[in-house]
Write an enzyme that holds these catalytic residues in place. Sequence first.
Site, PDB file in Angstrom:
ATOM      1  N   THR A   1       5.591   7.935  13.667  1.00 54.04           N
ATOM      2  CA  THR A   1       5.742   7.156  14.900  1.00 54.04           C
ATOM      3  C   THR A   1       4.382   6.777  15.496  1.00 54.04           C
ATOM      4  O   THR A   1       4.199   5.649  15.965  1.00 54.04           O
ATOM      5  CB  THR A   1       6.612   7.951  15.902  1.00 54.04           C
ATOM      6  N   ALA A   2       3.415   7.695  15.446  1.00 57.43           N
ATOM      7  CA  ALA A   2       2.093   7.384  16.019  1.00 57.43           C
ATOM      8  C   ALA A   2       1.455   6.223  15.243  1.00 57.43           C
ATOM      9  O   ALA A   2       0.874   5.301  15.843  1.00 57.43           O
ATOM     10  CB  ALA A   2       1.199   8.614  15.976  1.00 57.43           C
ATOM     11  N   THR A   3       1.579   6.240  13.920  1.00 55.13           N
ATOM     12  CA  THR A   3       1.018   5.145  13.113  1.00 55.13           C
ATOM     13  C   THR A   3       1.755   3.844  13.424  1.00 55.13           C
ATOM     14  O   THR A   3       1.136   2.783  13.548  1.00 55.13           O
ATOM     15  CB  THR A   3       1.129   5.458  11.600  1.00 55.13           C
TER      16      THR A   3
ATOM     17  N   GLY B   1       6.727   5.182   8.106  1.00 60.15           N
ATOM     18  CA  GLY B   1       5.784   6.282   8.275  1.00 60.15           C
ATOM     19  C   GLY B   1       5.964   6.925   9.628  1.00 60.15           C
ATOM     20  O   GLY B   1       7.036   6.840  10.237  1.00 60.15           O
TER      21      GLY B   1
ATOM     22  N   GLU C   1       8.703  16.092  15.972  1.00 63.11           N
ATOM     23  CA  GLU C   1       9.027  16.096  14.545  1.00 63.11           C
ATOM     24  C   GLU C   1       8.114  17.073  13.806  1.00 63.11           C
ATOM     25  O   GLU C   1       6.889  17.012  13.935  1.00 63.11           O
ATOM     26  CB  GLU C   1       8.832  14.690  13.957  1.00 63.11           C
TER      27      GLU C   1
ATOM     28  N   LYS D   1       0.837  -1.192   0.000  1.00 59.06           N
ATOM     29  CA  LYS D   1       0.000   0.000   0.000  1.00 59.06           C
ATOM     30  C   LYS D   1       0.879   1.252   0.000  1.00 59.06           C
ATOM     31  O   LYS D   1       1.567   1.529   0.979  1.00 59.06           O
ATOM     32  CB  LYS D   1      -0.889   0.031   1.247  1.00 59.06           C
TER      33      LYS D   1
ATOM     34  N   CYS E   1      13.045  11.901   6.181  1.00 59.89           N
ATOM     35  CA  CYS E   1      13.182  11.473   7.584  1.00 59.89           C
ATOM     36  C   CYS E   1      14.598  11.680   8.095  1.00 59.89           C
ATOM     37  O   CYS E   1      14.835  11.705   9.293  1.00 59.89           O
ATOM     38  CB  CYS E   1      12.769  10.017   7.710  1.00 59.89           C
TER      39      CYS E   1
HETATM   40  P1  NAD Z   1       1.831   8.060   8.094  1.00 62.62           P
HETATM   41  O1  NAD Z   1       2.203   7.252   9.269  1.00 62.62           O
HETATM   42  O2  NAD Z   1       0.699   8.991   8.202  1.00 62.62           O
HETATM   43  O3  NAD Z   1       1.502   7.126   6.854  1.00 62.62           O
HETATM   44  C1  NAD Z   1       2.404   6.166   6.356  1.00 62.62           C
HETATM   45  C2  NAD Z   1       1.617   5.069   5.679  1.00 62.62           C
HETATM   46  O4  NAD Z   1       0.848   4.406   6.668  1.00 62.62           O
HETATM   47  C3  NAD Z   1       0.639   5.575   4.627  1.00 62.62           C
HETATM   48  O5  NAD Z   1       0.612   4.657   3.560  1.00 62.62           O
HETATM   49  C4  NAD Z   1      -0.667   5.557   5.383  1.00 62.62           C
HETATM   50  O6  NAD Z   1      -1.804   5.429   4.563  1.00 62.62           O
HETATM   51  C5  NAD Z   1      -0.490   4.323   6.258  1.00 62.62           C
HETATM   52  N1  NAD Z   1      -1.352   4.293   7.438  1.00 62.62           N
HETATM   53  C6  NAD Z   1      -1.927   5.331   8.090  1.00 62.62           C
HETATM   54  N2  NAD Z   1      -2.686   4.891   9.099  1.00 62.62           N
HETATM   55  C7  NAD Z   1      -2.583   3.536   9.103  1.00 62.62           C
HETATM   56  C8  NAD Z   1      -3.136   2.512   9.903  1.00 62.62           C
HETATM   57  N3  NAD Z   1      -3.969   2.788  10.891  1.00 62.62           N
HETATM   58  N4  NAD Z   1      -2.795   1.235   9.642  1.00 62.62           N
HETATM   59  C9  NAD Z   1      -1.945   0.943   8.642  1.00 62.62           C
HETATM   60  N5  NAD Z   1      -1.424   1.875   7.821  1.00 62.62           N
HETATM   61  C10 NAD Z   1      -1.731   3.154   8.049  1.00 62.62           C
HETATM   62  O7  NAD Z   1       3.165   8.804   7.663  1.00 62.62           O
HETATM   63  P2  NAD Z   1       3.325   9.868   6.501  1.00 62.62           P
HETATM   64  O8  NAD Z   1       2.739  11.160   6.968  1.00 62.62           O
HETATM   65  O9  NAD Z   1       2.887   9.274   5.212  1.00 62.62           O
HETATM   66  O10 NAD Z   1       4.922   9.997   6.417  1.00 62.62           O
HETATM   67  C11 NAD Z   1       5.674  10.871   7.179  1.00 62.62           C
HETATM   68  C12 NAD Z   1       6.339  10.158   8.322  1.00 62.62           C
HETATM   69  O11 NAD Z   1       7.118   9.080   7.848  1.00 62.62           O
HETATM   70  C13 NAD Z   1       7.292  11.046   9.099  1.00 62.62           C
HETATM   71  O12 NAD Z   1       7.114  10.816  10.467  1.00 62.62           O
HETATM   72  C14 NAD Z   1       8.656  10.549   8.656  1.00 62.62           C
HETATM   73  O13 NAD Z   1       9.697  10.766   9.574  1.00 62.62           O
HETATM   74  C15 NAD Z   1       8.395   9.107   8.474  1.00 62.62           C
HETATM   75  N6  NAD Z   1       9.400   8.504   7.611  1.00 62.62           N
HETATM   76  C16 NAD Z   1      10.304   7.647   8.162  1.00 62.62           C
HETATM   77  C17 NAD Z   1      11.289   7.079   7.368  1.00 62.62           C
HETATM   78  C18 NAD Z   1      12.304   6.133   7.933  1.00 62.62           C
HETATM   79  O14 NAD Z   1      12.979   5.481   7.160  1.00 62.62           O
HETATM   80  N7  NAD Z   1      12.443   6.021   9.233  1.00 62.62           N
HETATM   81  C19 NAD Z   1      11.331   7.376   6.009  1.00 62.62           C
HETATM   82  C20 NAD Z   1      10.394   8.259   5.483  1.00 62.62           C
HETATM   83  C21 NAD Z   1       9.417   8.811   6.293  1.00 62.62           C
END
Ligand code: NAD
Length: 481
Positions: free
Chosen positions: A228-230, A226, A384, A173, A282
């Site tokens: 941290t909360a997710t 994605g 963040e 996804k 990130c």
């Molecule tokens: P997000 O957590 O909102 O979403 C990430 C993905 O998770 C999306 O595909 C989203 O649809 C999905 N998602 C959302 N809720 C979900 C749920 N309840 N169950 C399963 N999947 C769900 O993050 P974002 O806003 O898309 O991305 C930004 C974040 O990602 C920032 O915090 C960034 O630091 C982090 N990030 C981390 C890295 C790393 O390698 N550590 C790399 C890139 C981004």
Amino acid sequence: MQHIKNYIDGALVEPASKKYLENIDPSRGSVYSYIPDSDERDVEQAYTAAQSAFEAWSQTPKETRAQYLTKIAHLIERDLNKLALAESIDNGKPLKLAKMVDIPRAAANFNFYATGILHYASHAHSMEHTAINYTLRQPVGVAGCISPWNLPLYLFTWKIAPALAAGCTVVAKPSEVTPMTAYLLSELCVEAGLPKGVLNIVHGLGNKVGNAIVSHPHIPLVSFTGGTATGKHIASIAAPMFKKLSLELGGKNPNIIFADCDYEKMLHTTIHSSFQNQGQICLCGSRILVERSLYEKFKTDFVAQTKKFMVGAPQDEKTRVGAVVSKSHMEKILSYIDLAKQEGGTILCGGKRKILEGEYQEGYYIEPTIIEGLPYNCRTNQEEIFGPVVTIMPFDTEAQALSMANSTNYGLASVVWTENLSRAHRVAHSIHAGIVWVNCWLLRDLRTPFGGVKASGVGREGGFEAFDFFTEPKNICIKMG
Ligand code: NAD
């Protein structure tokens, strides 16, 4: 207007609901295509296809799997310009950046793991004349892969490529905010003749599609990148189901700049590590700690250079900072700038939304922002923001720099600038982070372990670590004679 499709069982299909969500071009703030509003029915179809394909795919010789991946890599390279433009429109990032970084890296991910699997070997442990143990590494099964919007195709393929190379089949996804290049990838997989069901891409919302993948009883592993909360929410569902989990989460990365650094190199790189991709990487350094004797000089030069960084339409060659990804994200970033002011910070440059002219008037642009005068432990310096916003802070001693650097809940990446070799090693050793760059930033060798500590994640991607994740070790002990 274009309607993106899901990719399930080798075909491009409509979502079960027949409903679509708006896909917005952040540079103009307007709808430009539609994305499937999929739900658990589509995930179930994708799972069924992936499960049916698993046996054949996992038993396909690794050389053949590698050939499919290489073919996909070539197709990505062939379509570099088309994919880069799609990424730039979908995400708001400068087209130049998508051409130089995002799309080449997506191809590199496939190439790297196509060749990597040919060199992946397991262990044997001899018990002299008593017995021999050998360890099989078997693909785990149907892998769930969920990725974010900031580096859409780059991070999506960083999961899919090792999973497929290792012999897993995949239900993936992409972010609903940036679905376009994942859709174009599915077209390339069809063209490459990837066997049906091996890769399935289901578009839609996190709380529907993502949730259905994470809570699916027969998807035994989830690779997630994605927020941290997710990640925490996903762990709460997946952990009691005993799924294998890889969580790549947020960061609040420190850059520690010592007075003995190579100044010009440091300044040039720090501008990029602060504002590249609108600060939405990130790995961007968002807390810049500068040794006090260098602080004023650095501040003057950093602000002056940043002011020259042109904010503009993503497809304009001169643009260095494009649009942030969405209206809600722009509002979140602006609310943190307000918070910084409330916490006593001084805005040295930027600090506002930027309104462009003409067709870009409604786009989501924020001026690169530098803030000083904040304590290291205030919310602005602990949470963040994930936008073109950095803080600068002076420090007096190495120990103080380290304690400020290590003060957040996060521990993803960090940068150290010094020409003192002993100090470089010492500080790198003591930083709480999965990644430390010394005198550089974002220099990546795909063989290295990639990931964070504390609230930045669990597990590592990259190199053979990814194969370890997508395979299960099984030890076989054979007694002799
Ligand atoms: P997000 O957590 O909102 O979403 C990430 C993905 O998770 C999306 O595909 C989203 O649809 C999905 N998602 C959302 N809720 C979900 C749920 N309840 N169950 C399963 N999947 C769900 O993050 P974002 O806003 O898309 O991305 C930004 C974040 O990602 C920032 O915090 C960034 O630091 C982090 N990030 C981390 C890295 C790393 O390698 N550590 C790399 C890139 C981004």
